[in-house]
Design an enzyme around this catalytic site. Sequence first.
Site, PDB file in Angstrom:
ATOM      1  N   GLU A  23      -6.963   5.536   6.979  1.00  0.00           N
ATOM      2  CA  GLU A  23      -6.541   6.066   6.943  1.00  0.00           C
ATOM      3  C   GLU A  23      -7.776   7.613   6.322  1.00  0.00           C
ATOM      4  O   GLU A  23      -7.699   8.265   6.345  1.00  0.00           O
ATOM      5  CB  GLU A  23      -5.374   6.769   5.999  1.00  0.00           C
ATOM      6  N   HIS A  41      -9.861   1.763   4.343  1.00  0.00           N
ATOM      7  CA  HIS A  41      -8.062   1.848   5.362  1.00  0.00           C
ATOM      8  C   HIS A  41      -8.934   2.713   6.452  1.00  0.00           C
ATOM      9  O   HIS A  41      -9.492   4.026   6.196  1.00  0.00           O
ATOM     10  CB  HIS A  41      -7.372   2.461   4.559  1.00  0.00           C
ATOM     11  N   GLU A  64      -6.150  -4.408  10.558  1.00  0.00           N
ATOM     12  CA  GLU A  64      -4.931  -3.686  10.774  1.00  0.00           C
ATOM     13  C   GLU A  64      -5.407  -2.890  11.988  1.00  0.00           C
ATOM     14  O   GLU A  64      -5.842  -1.424  11.794  1.00  0.00           O
ATOM     15  CB  GLU A  64      -5.711  -2.796   9.862  1.00  0.00           C
ATOM     16  N   ASN A  95       0.554  -1.360  -0.089  1.00  0.00           N
ATOM     17  CA  ASN A  95      -0.061  -0.513   0.061  1.00  0.00           C
ATOM     18  C   ASN A  95       1.090   1.067   0.024  1.00  0.00           C
ATOM     19  O   ASN A  95       1.461   1.825   1.079  1.00  0.00           O
ATOM     20  CB  ASN A  95      -0.544   0.038   1.163  1.00  0.00           C
ATOM     21  N   TRP A  96       1.469   1.646  -1.734  1.00  0.00           N
ATOM     22  CA  TRP A  96       2.199   2.788  -0.889  1.00  0.00           C
ATOM     23  C   TRP A  96       1.506   4.081  -0.843  1.00  0.00           C
ATOM     24  O   TRP A  96       2.387   5.175  -0.239  1.00  0.00           O
ATOM     25  CB  TRP A  96       2.270   3.113  -2.800  1.00  0.00           C
ATOM     26  N   LYS A  97       0.210   4.472  -0.335  1.00  0.00           N
ATOM     27  CA  LYS A  97      -0.497   5.256   0.053  1.00  0.00           C
ATOM     28  C   LYS A  97      -0.030   6.462  -1.049  1.00  0.00           C
ATOM     29  O   LYS A  97       0.051   6.166  -2.059  1.00  0.00           O
ATOM     30  CB  LYS A  97       0.291   5.762   1.780  1.00  0.00           C
ATOM     31  N   SER A 107       2.202  -1.823  10.328  1.00  0.00           N
ATOM     32  CA  SER A 107       3.951  -2.111  10.914  1.00  0.00           C
ATOM     33  C   SER A 107       4.724  -3.315  10.380  1.00  0.00           C
ATOM     34  O   SER A 107       5.774  -3.706  11.531  1.00  0.00           O
ATOM     35  CB  SER A 107       4.125  -1.352  12.097  1.00  0.00           C
TER      36      SER A 107
HETATM   37  P1  PGA Z   1       1.747   0.662   8.095  1.00  0.00           P
HETATM   38  O1  PGA Z   1       1.225   0.822   7.540  1.00  0.00           O
HETATM   39  O2  PGA Z   1       2.875  -0.718   7.212  1.00  0.00           O
HETATM   40  O3  PGA Z   1       3.320   2.289   7.404  1.00  0.00           O
HETATM   41  O4  PGA Z   1       2.245   0.808   9.074  1.00  0.00           O
HETATM   42  C1  PGA Z   1      -0.483  -0.426   6.777  1.00  0.00           C
HETATM   43  C2  PGA Z   1      -0.928   0.146   6.220  1.00  0.00           C
HETATM   44  O5  PGA Z   1      -2.102   1.617   6.530  1.00  0.00           O
HETATM   45  O6  PGA Z   1      -1.586  -0.546   5.412  1.00  0.00           O
END
Ligand code: PGA
Length: 251
Positions: free
Chosen positions: A97, A95, A167, A9-11, A212
Amino acid sequence: MHRKLVVANWKMHGNLASNKQLLTAYIEKLSHLKNTDVVVCVPYPYLAQAQAMLQNTHIAWGAQNLSKDTVGAFTGEVSASMLKDFGATYVIIGHSERATAYCESDENIATKFMQAQQHGLTPILCVGETLIEREAGVMQMVVGSQLDTIINTYGAAVFANAVVSYEPIWAIGTGLAASSDQAQSMHEFIRSKVAAYDLAAATSLKILYGGSVNPQNAVQLFVMQDIDGGLVGKCSLNAQEFEGICRAAAQ
Ligand code: PGA
């Protein structure tokens, strides 16, 4: 145990030049990996680039969100069929976020989940609790109710062609991953919850862990019975670290 799945997931990271480097490194390092499927979810504008670079490889690509509507006057939205136009096969849904920053309701998320499936995309549904909810011991209730919105509206059979990613919000981007026991226990809960309605769907459902993940903790996480792979943010931006995670999955 299932064939493992690792999703990058590159965000909101990258540009044409850096993506080219990263995807070239992915192809070099990951094309010959056995027993593991690899997917990269890129920002919308780079779907064409992902398609051009990955179409003859074993790496699949997808998006990080989609519209709950099919077509129409929805400024700024991107539909499932538009993602299909660029060869996307997966899409991340709900997600945290997005759920927090853009106030996505569980109902919205459920609609997006179905939009994805109806257009032949595999939804990667994110579920998870906050730190306060974990400390209060209500994490299963929280995750259970996130799943209930979909089960109550569309039935549990829809999970046969879906991916769920557990998550925990406190683990995303913090460097503090859930322990393999904490993750396994929630994954088992998720599978049993779906199994209570539809055993076949629960058996074929892939449940990823996200939050993480790094090459070290991936080794411990991916050996657990109900952990079928990972959703990887930060470490997916570094080809070497991402390779380490994918290799842990392939073992
Ligand atoms: P992270 O993000 O590996 O940077 O914790 C995971 C995610 O949000 O899918």
